[in-house]
Design a protein around this motif. Structure first.
Motif, PDB file in Angstrom:
ATOM      1  N   CYS A 112       0.829  -1.211   0.000  1.00 39.89           N
ATOM      2  CA  CYS A 112       0.000   0.000   0.000  1.00 39.89           C
ATOM      3  C   CYS A 112       0.863   1.260   0.000  1.00 39.89           C
ATOM      4  CB  CYS A 112      -0.947  -0.020   1.195  1.00 39.89           C
ATOM      5  SG  CYS A 112      -2.220  -1.304   1.074  1.00 39.89           S
ATOM      6  N   TRP A 113       1.972   1.261   0.730  1.00 39.10           N
ATOM      7  CA  TRP A 113       2.854   2.428   0.736  1.00 39.10           C
ATOM      8  C   TRP A 113       3.373   2.691  -0.676  1.00 39.10           C
ATOM      9  CZ3 TRP A 113       4.537   5.517   4.954  1.00 39.10           C
ATOM     10  CH2 TRP A 113       5.548   6.430   4.636  1.00 39.10           C
ATOM     11  N   GLU A 114       3.876   1.642  -1.321  1.00 41.11           N
ATOM     12  CA  GLU A 114       4.407   1.787  -2.683  1.00 41.11           C
ATOM     13  C   GLU A 114       3.332   2.276  -3.654  1.00 41.11           C
ATOM     14  OE1 GLU A 114       7.770  -1.722  -2.996  1.00 41.11           O
ATOM     15  OE2 GLU A 114       5.651  -2.259  -3.211  1.00 41.11           O
ATOM     16  N   ARG A 131      12.824   0.851  -5.842  1.00 41.96           N
ATOM     17  CA  ARG A 131      13.470   0.658  -4.549  1.00 41.96           C
ATOM     18  C   ARG A 131      13.683  -0.827  -4.241  1.00 41.96           C
ATOM     19  NH1 ARG A 131      13.189   5.300  -1.158  1.00 41.96           N
ATOM     20  NH2 ARG A 131      13.844   7.022  -2.502  1.00 41.96           N
ATOM     21  N   ARG A 132      12.991  -1.697  -4.989  1.00 43.17           N
ATOM     22  CA  ARG A 132      13.167  -3.152  -4.829  1.00 43.17           C
ATOM     23  C   ARG A 132      12.762  -3.808  -6.143  1.00 43.17           C
ATOM     24  NH1 ARG A 132       8.519  -5.979  -4.703  1.00 43.17           N
ATOM     25  NH2 ARG A 132       6.584  -4.834  -4.297  1.00 43.17           N
ATOM     26  N   PRO A 133      13.259  -5.012  -6.442  1.00 45.17           N
ATOM     27  CA  PRO A 133      12.820  -5.714  -7.650  1.00 45.17           C
ATOM     28  C   PRO A 133      11.305  -5.927  -7.620  1.00 45.17           C
ATOM     29  CG  PRO A 133      14.754  -6.779  -6.727  1.00 45.17           C
ATOM     30  CD  PRO A 133      14.310  -5.768  -5.717  1.00 45.17           C
ATOM     31  N   GLY A 134      10.638  -5.573  -8.706  1.00 46.69           N
ATOM     32  CA  GLY A 134       9.192  -5.727  -8.780  1.00 46.69           C
ATOM     33  C   GLY A 134       8.404  -4.553  -8.242  1.00 46.69           C
ATOM     34  N   GLY A 135       9.077  -3.616  -7.601  1.00 45.82           N
ATOM     35  CA  GLY A 135       8.384  -2.433  -7.100  1.00 45.82           C
ATOM     36  C   GLY A 135       8.164  -1.424  -8.214  1.00 45.82           C
ATOM     37  N   PRO A 136       7.363  -0.384  -7.954  1.00 47.19           N
ATOM     38  CA  PRO A 136       7.118   0.627  -8.980  1.00 47.19           C
ATOM     39  C   PRO A 136       8.357   1.473  -9.244  1.00 47.19           C
ATOM     40  CG  PRO A 136       6.130   1.303  -6.901  1.00 47.19           C
ATOM     41  CD  PRO A 136       6.640  -0.094  -6.703  1.00 47.19           C
ATOM     42  N   ALA A 137       8.555   1.855 -10.493  1.00 44.34           N
ATOM     43  CA  ALA A 137       9.657   2.744 -10.874  1.00 44.34           C
ATOM     44  C   ALA A 137       9.165   4.179 -10.752  1.00 44.34           C
ATOM     45  CB  ALA A 137      10.110   2.448 -12.297  1.00 44.34           C
ATOM     46  N   ASN A 138       9.669   4.898  -9.767  1.00 39.30           N
ATOM     47  CA  ASN A 138       9.191   6.245  -9.447  1.00 39.30           C
ATOM     48  C   ASN A 138      10.323   7.265  -9.462  1.00 39.30           C
ATOM     49  OD1 ASN A 138       6.704   5.064  -8.856  1.00 39.30           O
ATOM     50  ND2 ASN A 138       7.025   5.128  -6.647  1.00 39.30           N
ATOM     51  N   ALA A 139       9.979   8.499  -9.770  1.00 39.63           N
ATOM     52  CA  ALA A 139      10.835   9.636  -9.449  1.00 39.63           C
ATOM     53  C   ALA A 139      10.486  10.187  -8.067  1.00 39.63           C
ATOM     54  CB  ALA A 139      10.679  10.733 -10.501  1.00 39.63           C
ATOM     55  N   ILE A 140       9.259   9.938  -7.615  1.00 42.38           N
ATOM     56  CA  ILE A 140       8.759  10.457  -6.340  1.00 42.38           C
ATOM     57  C   ILE A 140       8.753   9.347  -5.306  1.00 42.38           C
ATOM     58  CG2 ILE A 140       6.754  11.437  -5.163  1.00 42.38           C
ATOM     59  CD1 ILE A 140       8.164  13.378  -7.074  1.00 42.38           C
ATOM     60  N   HIS A 141       9.379   9.598  -4.167  1.00 47.76           N
ATOM     61  CA  HIS A 141       9.362   8.662  -3.035  1.00 47.76           C
ATOM     62  C   HIS A 141       9.116   9.474  -1.767  1.00 47.76           C
ATOM     63  CE1 HIS A 141      11.016   5.294  -5.398  1.00 47.76           C
ATOM     64  NE2 HIS A 141      11.738   6.226  -6.004  1.00 47.76           N
ATOM     65  N   ALA A 142       8.335   8.889  -0.865  1.00 42.43           N
ATOM     66  CA  ALA A 142       8.049   9.557   0.402  1.00 42.43           C
ATOM     67  C   ALA A 142       9.039   9.097   1.469  1.00 42.43           C
ATOM     68  CB  ALA A 142       6.618   9.248   0.848  1.00 42.43           C
ATOM     69  N   ASP A 143       9.383   9.998   2.369  1.00 43.75           N
ATOM     70  CA  ASP A 143      10.274   9.687   3.492  1.00 43.75           C
ATOM     71  C   ASP A 143       9.511   8.814   4.483  1.00 43.75           C
ATOM     72  OD1 ASP A 143      11.975   9.597   5.634  1.00 43.75           O
ATOM     73  OD2 ASP A 143      12.149  11.770   5.875  1.00 43.75           O
ATOM     74  N   ARG A 144       9.949   7.572   4.655  1.00 45.03           N
ATOM     75  CA  ARG A 144       9.246   6.649   5.541  1.00 45.03           C
ATOM     76  C   ARG A 144       9.213   7.159   6.983  1.00 45.03           C
ATOM     77  NH1 ARG A 144       7.035   1.321   3.929  1.00 45.03           N
ATOM     78  NH2 ARG A 144       7.576   1.151   1.732  1.00 45.03           N
ATOM     79  N   ALA A 145      10.203   7.949   7.351  1.00 44.74           N
ATOM     80  CA  ALA A 145      10.233   8.467   8.714  1.00 44.74           C
ATOM     81  C   ALA A 145       9.065   9.401   8.993  1.00 44.74           C
ATOM     82  CB  ALA A 145      11.556   9.185   8.971  1.00 44.74           C
ATOM     83  N   ALA A 146       8.456   9.957   7.947  1.00 45.04           N
ATOM     84  CA  ALA A 146       7.311  10.863   8.111  1.00 45.04           C
ATOM     85  C   ALA A 146       6.011  10.119   8.351  1.00 45.04           C
ATOM     86  CB  ALA A 146       7.176  11.766   6.895  1.00 45.04           C
ATOM     87  N   GLY A 147       6.032   8.794   8.184  1.00 45.11           N
ATOM     88  CA  GLY A 147       4.845   8.003   8.461  1.00 45.11           C
ATOM     89  C   GLY A 147       3.735   8.194   7.451  1.00 45.11           C
ATOM     90  N   PRO A 148       2.567   7.544   7.667  1.00 40.97           N
ATOM     91  CA  PRO A 148       1.452   7.639   6.732  1.00 40.97           C
ATOM     92  C   PRO A 148       0.961   9.063   6.497  1.00 40.97           C
ATOM     93  CG  PRO A 148       1.121   5.788   8.222  1.00 40.97           C
ATOM     94  CD  PRO A 148       2.311   6.544   8.733  1.00 40.97           C
ATOM     95  N   SER A 149       1.002   9.919   7.521  1.00 45.55           N
ATOM     96  CA  SER A 149       0.532  11.291   7.310  1.00 45.55           C
ATOM     97  C   SER A 149       1.454  12.018   6.335  1.00 45.55           C
ATOM     98  CB  SER A 149       0.445  12.043   8.637  1.00 45.55           C
ATOM     99  OG  SER A 149       1.723  12.147   9.248  1.00 45.55           O
ATOM    100  N   GLY A 150       2.757  11.768   6.417  1.00 44.57           N
ATOM    101  CA  GLY A 150       3.683  12.356   5.465  1.00 44.57           C
ATOM    102  C   GLY A 150       3.474  11.802   4.069  1.00 44.57           C
ATOM    103  N   LEU A 151       3.208  10.505   3.962  1.00 40.22           N
ATOM    104  CA  LEU A 151       2.922   9.892   2.669  1.00 40.22           C
ATOM    105  C   LEU A 151       1.723  10.553   2.005  1.00 40.22           C
ATOM    106  CD1 LEU A 151       3.417   7.527   0.633  1.00 40.22           C
ATOM    107  CD2 LEU A 151       1.847   6.177   2.055  1.00 40.22           C
TER     108      LEU A 151
END
Length: 217
Positions: free
Chosen positions: A47-49, A83-103
């Motif tokens: 879901c994050w990805e 970020r991992r094999p099979g994951g989406p190819a993005n230019a945009i990534h969210a900082d995981r330290a910001a949690g779901p609200s940051g996402l």
């Protein structure tokens, strides 16, 4: 309550796109914090990805309209990385330290970029997309489809309810899916048109696309 005029197909607007993004953010705010690592519906991504991918779509559509002379045969050449094999190819990534609200802030900000570009780009502008050279209205419609259907994927994975307005779905169906059955309910039809559901007498699609070219007036 929707006004009756909103239930009829017509031009897709920046306000429609903003409404779709705000609906997604509002829906996803109710997700339990522990659920973001689970799969998003039928997708292979978690879901994050999937939110990162959706944010990336909205950002990329805004960027495609950005140059004074947008490219007609290729994407604006940002670097997209997995970020991992099979994951989406993005230019945009969210900082995981910001949690779901940051996402969700990343999602809302990316959507706002496309809303602003659709509002301010001359309607005669054309830019490349793999599903057809399109105009600002077309990119708004693409952004809405991405937002609605990926929020559906996320709602399945996160245990949430997501049922977008019929008029919003009808407008993007009319703009991007000319072969969709016109008599069916708009939201189930949009899910069918994007390979996520069945309609009476019509099997689930295994391949699908939209048609981004401007419609004849």
């Amino acid at each position: 309550m929707l006004r009756s005029a909103e239930n009829t197909p017509g031009p897709v607007s920046a306000e429609d796109l903003d409404r779709a993004v705000q609906l997604a953010v509002h829906t996803l705010r109710d997700a339990p914090a522990h659920a973001w690592d689970g799969r998003a519906g039928s997708l292979e991504w978690d879901c994050w990805e999937t939110v990162e991918h959706l944010s990336d779509d909205l950002f990329a559509y805004a960027a495609q309209l950005g140059p004074r002379v947008p490219p007609l045969d290729t994407d604006v050449p940002f670097v997209w990385e997995r970020r991992r094999p099979g994951g989406p190819a993005n230019a945009i990534h969210a900082d995981r330290a910001a949690g779901p609200s940051g996402l969700l802030q990343v999602l809302e900000a990316s959507g706002a970029l496309l809303v602003a570009m659709v509002r301010t780009t001359p309607p005669e502008t054309r830019a490349h997309h793999t599903f057809g050279v399109s105009d600002p209205e077309g990119f708004a419609a693409m952004g809405i489809v991405e937002t609605l259907v990926h929020t559906h994927d996320l709602a399945e994975g996160l245990g949430l309810v997501h049922c977008p307005p019929a008029g919003l779905c009808a407008r993007v169906l009319a703009r991007l899916f000319p072969d969709a059955p016109p008599a069916a309910e708009p939201w189930p039809t949009l899910l069918w048109a994007t390979g996520r559901g069945e309609l009476p007498g019509r099997a689930r699609l295994t391949t699908w696309r939209w048609y981004g070219e401007p419609r004849p007036s």
